[in-house]
Design a protein around this motif. Sequence first.
Motif, PDB file in Angstrom:
ATOM      1  N   THR A  58       2.661  -1.524   2.908  1.00  0.00           N
ATOM      2  CA  THR A  58       2.314  -1.682   1.637  1.00  0.00           C
ATOM      3  C   THR A  58       3.435  -1.190   0.502  1.00  0.00           C
ATOM      4  OG1 THR A  58       1.683   1.030   1.613  1.00  0.00           O
ATOM      5  CG2 THR A  58      -0.057  -0.636   2.170  1.00  0.00           C
ATOM      6  N   LEU A  59       4.684  -1.214   0.819  1.00  0.00           N
ATOM      7  CA  LEU A  59       5.639  -0.867  -0.114  1.00  0.00           C
ATOM      8  C   LEU A  59       5.924  -1.969  -0.648  1.00  0.00           C
ATOM      9  CD1 LEU A  59       7.845   0.940  -1.055  1.00  0.00           C
ATOM     10  CD2 LEU A  59       9.353   0.381   0.689  1.00  0.00           C
ATOM     11  N   THR A  60       5.971  -1.910  -1.933  1.00  0.00           N
ATOM     12  CA  THR A  60       6.353  -3.254  -2.851  1.00  0.00           C
ATOM     13  C   THR A  60       7.614  -2.935  -3.594  1.00  0.00           C
ATOM     14  OG1 THR A  60       5.054  -2.422  -4.623  1.00  0.00           O
ATOM     15  CG2 THR A  60       3.959  -3.990  -3.028  1.00  0.00           C
ATOM     16  N   ARG A  61       7.963  -1.682  -3.901  1.00  0.00           N
ATOM     17  CA  ARG A  61       9.225  -1.384  -4.611  1.00  0.00           C
ATOM     18  C   ARG A  61       9.994  -0.260  -4.110  1.00  0.00           C
ATOM     19  NH1 ARG A  61      11.533   1.407  -8.317  1.00  0.00           N
ATOM     20  NH2 ARG A  61      12.641   0.395 -10.068  1.00  0.00           N
ATOM     21  N   THR A  62      11.274  -0.425  -4.013  1.00  0.00           N
ATOM     22  CA  THR A  62      11.990   0.862  -3.746  1.00  0.00           C
ATOM     23  C   THR A  62      13.504   0.676  -4.128  1.00  0.00           C
ATOM     24  OG1 THR A  62      12.423   2.772  -2.194  1.00  0.00           O
ATOM     25  CG2 THR A  62      12.584   0.456  -1.334  1.00  0.00           C
ATOM     26  N   ASP A  63      14.003   1.849  -4.431  1.00  0.00           N
ATOM     27  CA  ASP A  63      15.566   1.682  -4.593  1.00  0.00           C
ATOM     28  C   ASP A  63      16.369   2.190  -3.283  1.00  0.00           C
ATOM     29  OD1 ASP A  63      15.262   0.809  -7.209  1.00  0.00           O
ATOM     30  OD2 ASP A  63      15.273   2.975  -7.838  1.00  0.00           O
ATOM     31  N   ALA A  64      15.675   2.464  -2.175  1.00  0.00           N
ATOM     32  CA  ALA A  64      16.024   2.837  -1.081  1.00  0.00           C
ATOM     33  C   ALA A  64      15.870   1.972   0.005  1.00  0.00           C
ATOM     34  CB  ALA A  64      15.380   4.121  -0.686  1.00  0.00           C
ATOM     35  N   ASP A  65      16.515   1.999   1.090  1.00  0.00           N
ATOM     36  CA  ASP A  65      16.211   1.028   2.143  1.00  0.00           C
ATOM     37  C   ASP A  65      14.898   1.047   2.807  1.00  0.00           C
ATOM     38  OD1 ASP A  65      16.049  -0.228   4.846  1.00  0.00           O
ATOM     39  OD2 ASP A  65      17.816   0.994   5.816  1.00  0.00           O
ATOM     40  N   PRO A  66      14.072  -0.055   2.699  1.00  0.00           N
ATOM     41  CA  PRO A  66      12.608  -0.035   2.975  1.00  0.00           C
ATOM     42  C   PRO A  66      12.275   0.440   4.067  1.00  0.00           C
ATOM     43  CG  PRO A  66      13.351  -2.284   1.788  1.00  0.00           C
ATOM     44  CD  PRO A  66      14.505  -1.360   2.163  1.00  0.00           C
ATOM     45  N   ASP A  67      13.074   0.407   5.165  1.00  0.00           N
ATOM     46  CA  ASP A  67      12.930   0.625   6.572  1.00  0.00           C
ATOM     47  C   ASP A  67      12.973   2.176   6.561  1.00  0.00           C
ATOM     48  OD1 ASP A  67      12.625  -1.835   7.471  1.00  0.00           O
ATOM     49  OD2 ASP A  67      14.756  -1.867   8.128  1.00  0.00           O
ATOM     50  N   THR A  68      13.384   2.852   5.591  1.00  0.00           N
ATOM     51  CA  THR A  68      13.363   4.385   5.668  1.00  0.00           C
ATOM     52  C   THR A  68      12.233   5.084   4.812  1.00  0.00           C
ATOM     53  OG1 THR A  68      14.827   4.798   3.794  1.00  0.00           O
ATOM     54  CG2 THR A  68      15.853   4.499   6.098  1.00  0.00           C
ATOM     55  N   VAL A  69      11.517   4.335   4.209  1.00  0.00           N
ATOM     56  CA  VAL A  69      10.388   4.807   3.298  1.00  0.00           C
ATOM     57  C   VAL A  69       8.842   4.808   3.906  1.00  0.00           C
ATOM     58  CG1 VAL A  69       9.368   4.381   1.143  1.00  0.00           C
ATOM     59  CG2 VAL A  69      11.787   3.938   0.998  1.00  0.00           C
ATOM     60  N   ALA A  70       8.501   5.590   3.773  1.00  0.00           N
ATOM     61  CA  ALA A  70       6.945   5.819   4.157  1.00  0.00           C
ATOM     62  C   ALA A  70       6.247   4.740   3.691  1.00  0.00           C
ATOM     63  CB  ALA A  70       6.433   7.165   4.065  1.00  0.00           C
ATOM     64  N   GLY A  71       5.265   3.900   4.300  1.00  0.00           N
ATOM     65  CA  GLY A  71       4.539   2.809   4.122  1.00  0.00           C
ATOM     66  C   GLY A  71       5.395   1.484   3.835  1.00  0.00           C
ATOM     67  N   GLY A  72       6.698   1.642   4.435  1.00  0.00           N
ATOM     68  CA  GLY A  72       7.481   0.540   4.445  1.00  0.00           C
ATOM     69  C   GLY A  72       7.091  -0.289   5.588  1.00  0.00           C
ATOM     70  N   PRO A  73       7.919  -1.333   6.124  1.00  0.00           N
ATOM     71  CA  PRO A  73       7.595  -2.341   7.229  1.00  0.00           C
ATOM     72  C   PRO A  73       7.540  -1.565   8.683  1.00  0.00           C
ATOM     73  CG  PRO A  73       9.617  -2.724   6.354  1.00  0.00           C
ATOM     74  CD  PRO A  73       9.100  -1.814   5.549  1.00  0.00           C
ATOM     75  N   ARG A  74       8.254  -0.334   8.702  1.00  0.00           N
ATOM     76  CA  ARG A  74       8.420   0.070  10.085  1.00  0.00           C
ATOM     77  C   ARG A  74       7.626   1.733   9.859  1.00  0.00           C
ATOM     78  NH1 ARG A  74      11.151  -3.714  12.149  1.00  0.00           N
ATOM     79  NH2 ARG A  74      13.310  -4.437  11.177  1.00  0.00           N
ATOM     80  N   ARG A  75       7.445   2.120   8.797  1.00  0.00           N
ATOM     81  CA  ARG A  75       7.035   3.773   8.714  1.00  0.00           C
ATOM     82  C   ARG A  75       5.506   3.700   8.144  1.00  0.00           C
ATOM     83  NH1 ARG A  75      11.197   7.582   6.515  1.00  0.00           N
ATOM     84  NH2 ARG A  75       9.662   9.100   7.575  1.00  0.00           N
ATOM     85  N   PRO A  76       4.547   4.238   8.830  1.00  0.00           N
ATOM     86  CA  PRO A  76       3.232   4.541   7.949  1.00  0.00           C
ATOM     87  C   PRO A  76       3.572   5.678   6.995  1.00  0.00           C
ATOM     88  CG  PRO A  76       3.361   5.611  10.224  1.00  0.00           C
ATOM     89  CD  PRO A  76       4.499   4.833  10.277  1.00  0.00           C
ATOM     90  N   HIS A  77       2.599   5.746   6.296  1.00  0.00           N
ATOM     91  CA  HIS A  77       2.511   6.932   5.282  1.00  0.00           C
ATOM     92  C   HIS A  77       2.536   8.202   6.019  1.00  0.00           C
ATOM     93  CE1 HIS A  77       2.343   4.950   1.472  1.00  0.00           C
ATOM     94  NE2 HIS A  77       1.852   3.956   1.987  1.00  0.00           N
ATOM     95  N   CYS A  78       3.225   9.345   5.373  1.00  0.00           N
ATOM     96  CA  CYS A  78       3.294  10.647   5.959  1.00  0.00           C
ATOM     97  C   CYS A  78       1.857  11.219   5.966  1.00  0.00           C
ATOM     98  CB  CYS A  78       4.007  11.529   4.879  1.00  0.00           C
ATOM     99  SG  CYS A  78       4.013  12.942   5.006  1.00  0.00           S
ATOM    100  N   SER A  79       1.432  11.729   7.049  1.00  0.00           N
ATOM    101  CA  SER A  79       0.041  12.189   7.409  1.00  0.00           C
ATOM    102  C   SER A  79      -0.302  13.351   6.183  1.00  0.00           C
ATOM    103  CB  SER A  79       0.062  13.013   8.878  1.00  0.00           C
ATOM    104  OG  SER A  79       0.995  13.957   8.966  1.00  0.00           O
ATOM    105  N   GLU A  80       0.597  13.986   5.788  1.00  0.00           N
ATOM    106  CA  GLU A  80       0.239  14.990   4.647  1.00  0.00           C
ATOM    107  C   GLU A  80      -0.207  14.148   3.203  1.00  0.00           C
ATOM    108  OE1 GLU A  80      -0.470  18.380   4.834  1.00  0.00           O
ATOM    109  OE2 GLU A  80      -0.267  17.863   6.989  1.00  0.00           O
TER     110      GLU A  80
END
Length: 134
Positions: A58-80
């Motif tokens: 679901t990630l559409t915008r970030t200033d970081a590496d998208p692969d490291t952000v929760a909700g990006g192409p490789r990481r689900p959202h944090c459970s909390e």
Amino acid sequence: MKHQVKMTVIDKKLFPELQERYCADKQAGACPCYNVGDEFLFERDGDKDHFWQGGLGTLTRTDADPDTVAGGPRRPHCSEAWDAVSRYIYAGLQGGSIMRGWMERENEMVCCCNDGTRPVIFKLERIDTPEEGE
């Protein structure tokens, strides 16, 4: 009417005194999963059902590496975080009021994750668009 929910990280907090007192990792620091300004878009349309996939992709915008952000192409959202926001996202995707009577606009909500030593604060917005032929 088609409904989407946009989620934006609007702030991150850190309480080092609480981490020092209670956490196993006394120097855990701020949440590594999200960055202020990250934006996500949730949809339930045809083959897309981000809600049931835990927000993966679901990630559409970030200033970081998208692969490291929760909700990006490789990481689900944090459970909390997911535990804190999923009920509002579901209501918005169904066209419901996210928080009538509490927020200035019933299609918006400001909430935070459940991490008491390093909470992430999110703004959720239900976006309504007419479907073709409406």
